[in-house]
Enzyme design. Sequence first.
Site, PDB file in Angstrom:
ATOM      1  N   GLN A 229     -11.173   5.991 -32.338  1.00 23.51           N
ATOM      2  CA  GLN A 229     -11.467   7.515 -33.482  1.00 23.51           C
ATOM      3  C   GLN A 229     -11.777   6.788 -34.200  1.00 23.51           C
ATOM      4  O   GLN A 229     -13.448   7.555 -34.494  1.00 23.51           O
ATOM      5  CB  GLN A 229     -10.448   8.519 -32.847  1.00 23.51           C
TER       6      GLN A 229
ATOM      7  N   THR B 257       5.914   3.073 -13.519  1.00 21.31           N
ATOM      8  CA  THR B 257       4.995   3.113 -14.403  1.00 21.31           C
ATOM      9  C   THR B 257       6.072   4.290 -15.362  1.00 21.31           C
ATOM     10  O   THR B 257       7.021   4.053 -15.322  1.00 21.31           O
ATOM     11  CB  THR B 257       4.696   4.729 -13.507  1.00 21.31           C
TER      12      THR B 257
ATOM     13  N   GLU C 280       5.007  -2.453 -13.270  1.00 21.36           N
ATOM     14  CA  GLU C 280       6.022  -2.540 -14.095  1.00 21.36           C
ATOM     15  C   GLU C 280       6.664  -1.455 -13.662  1.00 21.36           C
ATOM     16  O   GLU C 280       8.016  -1.802 -14.514  1.00 21.36           O
ATOM     17  CB  GLU C 280       6.137  -4.114 -14.573  1.00 21.36           C
TER      18      GLU C 280
ATOM     19  N   PRO D  38       0.991  -1.527  -0.193  1.00 15.88           N
ATOM     20  CA  PRO D  38      -0.082   0.084  -0.462  1.00 15.88           C
ATOM     21  C   PRO D  38       1.310   0.915   0.340  1.00 15.88           C
ATOM     22  O   PRO D  38       0.721   2.224  -1.066  1.00 15.88           O
ATOM     23  CB  PRO D  38      -0.337  -0.239   0.963  1.00 15.88           C
TER      24      PRO D  38
ATOM     25  N   GLY E  94      10.889  -7.908 -16.815  1.00 22.05           N
ATOM     26  CA  GLY E  94       9.250  -8.546 -16.625  1.00 22.05           C
ATOM     27  C   GLY E  94       9.515  -7.251 -17.034  1.00 22.05           C
ATOM     28  O   GLY E  94       8.128  -6.972 -18.205  1.00 22.05           O
TER      29      GLY E  94
ATOM     30  N   GLY F 129       4.702   1.351  -4.076  1.00 19.24           N
ATOM     31  CA  GLY F 129       3.951   1.558  -5.293  1.00 19.24           C
ATOM     32  C   GLY F 129       6.094   1.854  -6.518  1.00 19.24           C
ATOM     33  O   GLY F 129       6.391   0.768  -6.798  1.00 19.24           O
ATOM     34  N   SER F 130       6.146   2.996  -6.711  1.00 18.21           N
ATOM     35  CA  SER F 130       6.725   3.768  -6.769  1.00 18.21           C
ATOM     36  C   SER F 130       8.123   3.141  -6.589  1.00 18.21           C
ATOM     37  O   SER F 130       9.297   2.967  -6.930  1.00 18.21           O
ATOM     38  CB  SER F 130       6.797   4.627  -7.511  1.00 18.21           C
TER      39      SER F 130
ATOM     40  N   ILE G 216      -1.156  -7.385  -6.761  1.00 21.06           N
ATOM     41  CA  ILE G 216      -0.243  -8.508  -7.347  1.00 21.06           C
ATOM     42  C   ILE G 216      -1.186  -9.783  -8.593  1.00 21.06           C
ATOM     43  O   ILE G 216      -1.967 -10.353  -8.068  1.00 21.06           O
ATOM     44  CB  ILE G 216      -0.318 -10.039  -5.853  1.00 21.06           C
TER      45      ILE G 216
END
Length: 387
Positions: free
Chosen positions: A340, A369, A367, A127, A242, A130-131, A156
Site C-alpha cells: 500500500q 492454519t 504447520e 490429500p 515447528g 490436512g488439518s 511436503i
Amino acid sequence: MFDLTEEQLMVRNMCREFAEKELREQAVEIDRTHRFPLETTRKLGELGIMGVVYDDKYGGAGMDYISYAIAVEEISRVCASSGVIVSAHNSLCVSPINYFGTEEQKQKYLPKLCKGEHIGAFGLTEPNAGSDSGGTKTTAVADGKGFILNGSKNFITNGEYADVHVTLAVTDKSGQKNKNTSFFIIEKGDPGFSVGKVEDKLGICASSTTEMIYEDCKIPEGRMLGKPGEGFKIAMHTLDGGRVGIAAQALGIAQAALEEAAKYANMREQFGAPIGRLQAIQWMIADMATEIEASRLLVYQAASILDKNGANRRPASKYAAMAKLYAAECAHRCAHKCIQIHGGYGYVKDYIAERLYRDARITEIYEGTSEVQRLVIALNVLSEFES
Ligand code: CAA
C-alpha cells in the site's frame, strides 16, 4: 525488550551477514526461476544452522531455541524460501529423530543432517488428512523383515531434495484414531519411494513442495521412530517446535516489509515532500513496528519455553500456537501495508514488496492454519479453567 545473550547476538550478526552477502541477490533470482538454493543451504550447514539446537555429539551446534528462532528470522528477512528450508529441516525432521530416535538411529542420521550434508523432510499431510492429521491413510505393514508402506503424502517441504524423510503411517488398521499410527524414517532411494507432483506455488517459490509416493515401499527393521501407536503424539510434539520456526519465518518477512516500507516512505516524494511526512503513512508504519515487536516477544517467549522444558513440549504448545498465529497474521498485515505504501510500485516485480506479500501468505496455512492455532490455544485456555 529483554537482553539477548552474547551467543544469541552472535547468531543474529552471523545470520544477518550471511543473508546479506549470500542470499539477498540470489533471493530475487530463485523466486523467479523457482530454483532450490542447494549451495547456500549447504553453507548454512557449515555455519551450524542446519542443526542449531542439537547436541554437538551428533554434529549439532548445541545452541538454544531463541538462537534458532533468531537464525530463521534473519534468514527469512532476506529469503523466506531459505527460511522454510531451514525451519522444516531443523524442526520437522531433525527434531523427531533427536527426541524419539534410538541411539543407533541418532548416530546414523543426525550428524549428516545437522551439518547440512543431508536435507530432511516431514511427511504428515495427505490429500485427505490436512488439518485432521489423525485422518492419515498411508499404511505400513510388517512383513517380517521390516515394513511395506503404501499411500502418498502431499505438500511436503524439501520433498524433492530431502535425503531423509520422517513419515506417519497407519500400523493398526483396526486401532483407535490418533493411536493407530507410527512414525518411520525413510531414505531417498528406498525401493518404492518416489517424488510425485512438484507444486507450483504462489510464494516461497524457491523452496521445494512435493507429493511423495509410497508404492510397496520396503524399509528394513530399525526404521520405526518411537513406539508403535505413538505416531500422532510424535507429530504433535514435532509441530509444537515447528510452529516456533514458522512464527520466526513470519517475523522475518514482517520485519523486511517494515524496512522496505520505511525506506520507500522516506524516499518517495508526493505533494512536494516525502510521503513519510503524511499521517496516513505514519500510522501504517507505527502499526507495523508495534505488531512486529509484539510478534518478536511472542516468538522468543515460545522459544524460551521450549528451552526450559526440554523433551516435554506440552507447556510450550499454547505459546507456540500463539506465536505462530500472531506472527503469521502480522506478516500478512505488514506485507499488505508495505504494498500500500509503495502504491503502484508495490504491485510490480521491480520492488520486493510483492514477493513479501506472496511469501507471507503461507505462514497462515502450513504447520497448522491460523484456525488450527486458535483451536489449540482455546483448548489449552479452557482446560486451565476446568474445575
Ligand atoms: N503434544 C503431545 N500430544 C498431544 C498434543 C501435543 N501438542 N496435542 C494433542 N496431543 C495428544 C492428546 O493428548 C490426545 O492424546 P490422548 O488421547 O492420549 O489424551 C491425542 O494427542 C489426540 O489429541 P486431540 O484429540 O486434541 O486430537 P485431534 O484429532 O482433535 O487434533 C489438532 C487436534 C490440533 C487439530 C491436530 O490434528 C493438529 O494440530 N492439526 C494440524 C496439523 C498440522 O499442523 N498440519 C500441518 C502439516 S505439517 C506442514 O505443514 C509441514 C511443512 O512441510 C511445512
